[in-house]
Enzyme design. Structure first.
Site, PDB file in Angstrom:
ATOM      1  N   GLU A 258       0.858  -1.187   0.000  1.00  0.00           N
ATOM      2  CA  GLU A 258       0.000   0.000   0.000  1.00  0.00           C
ATOM      3  C   GLU A 258       0.887   1.227   0.000  1.00  0.00           C
ATOM      4  O   GLU A 258       1.959   1.215   0.601  1.00  0.00           O
ATOM      5  CB  GLU A 258      -0.885   0.064   1.252  1.00  0.00           C
ATOM      6  CG  GLU A 258      -2.057  -0.876   1.249  1.00  0.00           C
ATOM      7  CD  GLU A 258      -1.746  -2.146   1.999  1.00  0.00           C
ATOM      8  OE1 GLU A 258      -0.691  -2.189   2.648  1.00  0.00           O
ATOM      9  OE2 GLU A 258      -2.554  -3.097   1.924  1.00  0.00           O
ATOM     10  N   TYR A 270       7.756   2.359  -7.562  1.00  0.00           N
ATOM     11  CA  TYR A 270       7.095   1.070  -7.768  1.00  0.00           C
ATOM     12  C   TYR A 270       6.749   0.849  -9.246  1.00  0.00           C
ATOM     13  O   TYR A 270       6.861  -0.262  -9.759  1.00  0.00           O
ATOM     14  CB  TYR A 270       5.837   0.955  -6.890  1.00  0.00           C
ATOM     15  CG  TYR A 270       6.104   1.185  -5.412  1.00  0.00           C
ATOM     16  CD1 TYR A 270       7.227   0.631  -4.797  1.00  0.00           C
ATOM     17  CD2 TYR A 270       5.254   1.961  -4.625  1.00  0.00           C
ATOM     18  CE1 TYR A 270       7.495   0.837  -3.451  1.00  0.00           C
ATOM     19  CE2 TYR A 270       5.510   2.171  -3.270  1.00  0.00           C
ATOM     20  CZ  TYR A 270       6.640   1.622  -2.700  1.00  0.00           C
ATOM     21  OH  TYR A 270       6.901   1.834  -1.370  1.00  0.00           O
TER      22      TYR A 270
END
Ligand code: COA
Length: 305
Positions: A258, A270
């Protein structure tokens, strides 16, 4: 107990850091720096770094200047086979770091890459000078090598987290998050069978970490953080690479995490590693309240398509 990583295999999987020396014509300063720095890294036993050089306005294929070759020979470095090349957009990879001879070169590069990836040696052009001028130039270049190693954390060590690392990790937690993990909670996490925690150290200082849990082949990242003064130097990328390699070697299905919706830096990181947006959790975070994006990297992509 976390399974031990096979380090040689890991070295092949993590993208090596690239150090590119930059001058104007790539015939004097930068080829000397390239050859001399390669030797310096060897002497310092620093592995996993690719060294090259390029010019901002080079004539492709030019030889290194005769005096540059001669002076490097005095340092037992052979640059006689060097051929000049111009810097291209292909050089601006995420794992590339640049050592410019002057601020003028830096100004050109700053249009394409963050400042944290540029080191300036402040070395004047010895072009047309005699061999003594080139020798002085080489010595000046060599005097910057230790600073270059520090600036880009070359020789960074990534290891599974040990109990002795907990204090250092808790300090990074405090400096990065509004609800940081305490030393006690990190120690408890670390004891878990499924814990996959890695620490990045430079000169014995803890500068970053990643913590994840492998639950039956599903890897959930609990946290990743890097000390502020060491950011944008590829530290988090190296930590993530280790976790991905560890997860693949354990035959995991995916890695998920998350991230605050507003954390554009972490999201870009990411993205770079192939994590995809998989959903959103409402008000997942507190202080301040914010939604979380769920991002997932599928390790066995064909299984999920
Ligand atoms: N802004 C924009 N892009 C960023 C960025 C930022 N602040 N930080 C990282 N990136 C992206 C860039 O694409 C970068 O490549 P580039 O430098 O070639 O452009 C890429 O990620 C790799 O960055 P890297 O140098 O490996 O990351 P880092 O070591 O600086 O660490 C964080 C990144 C997010 C871990 C670090 O900023 C941090 O500790 N933040 C506070 C804690 C946190 O938010 N953790 C994430 C919890 S989900």
């Amino acid at each position: 107990m976390m399974p031990t990583l096979e380090k040689r295999g890991m070295m092949q999987r993590v993208k090596m850091k690239k150090i590119i020396f930059v001058c104007t014509g790539n015939t004097c300063r930068s080829p000397m720096a390239e050859g001399l720095f390669r030797k310096y890294l060897e002497e310092q036993n620093i592995n996993g770094v690719l060294v090259s050089s390029a010019g901002i306005h080079a004539f492709f294929g030019d030889n290194a200047a005769e005096n540059a070759v001669r002076v490097c020979k005095q340092f037992h470095v052979d640059i006689s086979s060097h051929r000049a090349r111009t810097l291209t957009s292909y050089d601006f990879e995420p794992n590339a770091f640049f050592c410019c001879m002057t601020n003028a070169h830096k100004e050109v590069l700053r249009k394409y890459i963050p400042e944290s990836k540029i080191f300036v040696l402040n070395v004047d052009d010895p072009f047309m000078g005699d061999v003594n001028v080139y020798r002085q130039c080489a010595e000046q270049i060599c005097s910057c090598f230790a600073d270059i190693v520090s600036c880009f954390c070359l020789g960074l060590k990534i290891n599974p987290m040990a109990e002795t690392d907990i204090k250092g990790i808790a300090e990074i937690e405090k400096s990065c998050f509004t609800s940081p993990w305490s030393e006690k909670s990190i120690a408890e996490e670390l004891k878990k069978e499924q814990a996959r925690f890695f620490v990045a150290k430079f000169n014995e200082e803890i500068i970053g970490y990643i913590g994840a849990n492998n639950v039956l082949g599903e890897v959930y990242v609990a946290n990743i953080a890097v000390k502020e003064s060491f950011r944008r130097k590829g530290i988090a990328s190296e930590l993530l690479s280790w976790l991905i390699y560890q997860s693949e070697s354990e035959n995991a299905d995916f890695i998920s995490l998350e991230v605050r919706k507003s954390n554009s830096g972490a999201i870009a990181l990411y993205d770079q590693f192939g994590f995809e947006k998989a959903g959103e959790r409402k008000n997942f975070y507190t202080a301040p309240a914010e939604n979380a994006l769920i991002m997932t990297k599928y390790l066995k992509k064909d299984l999920w398509e």
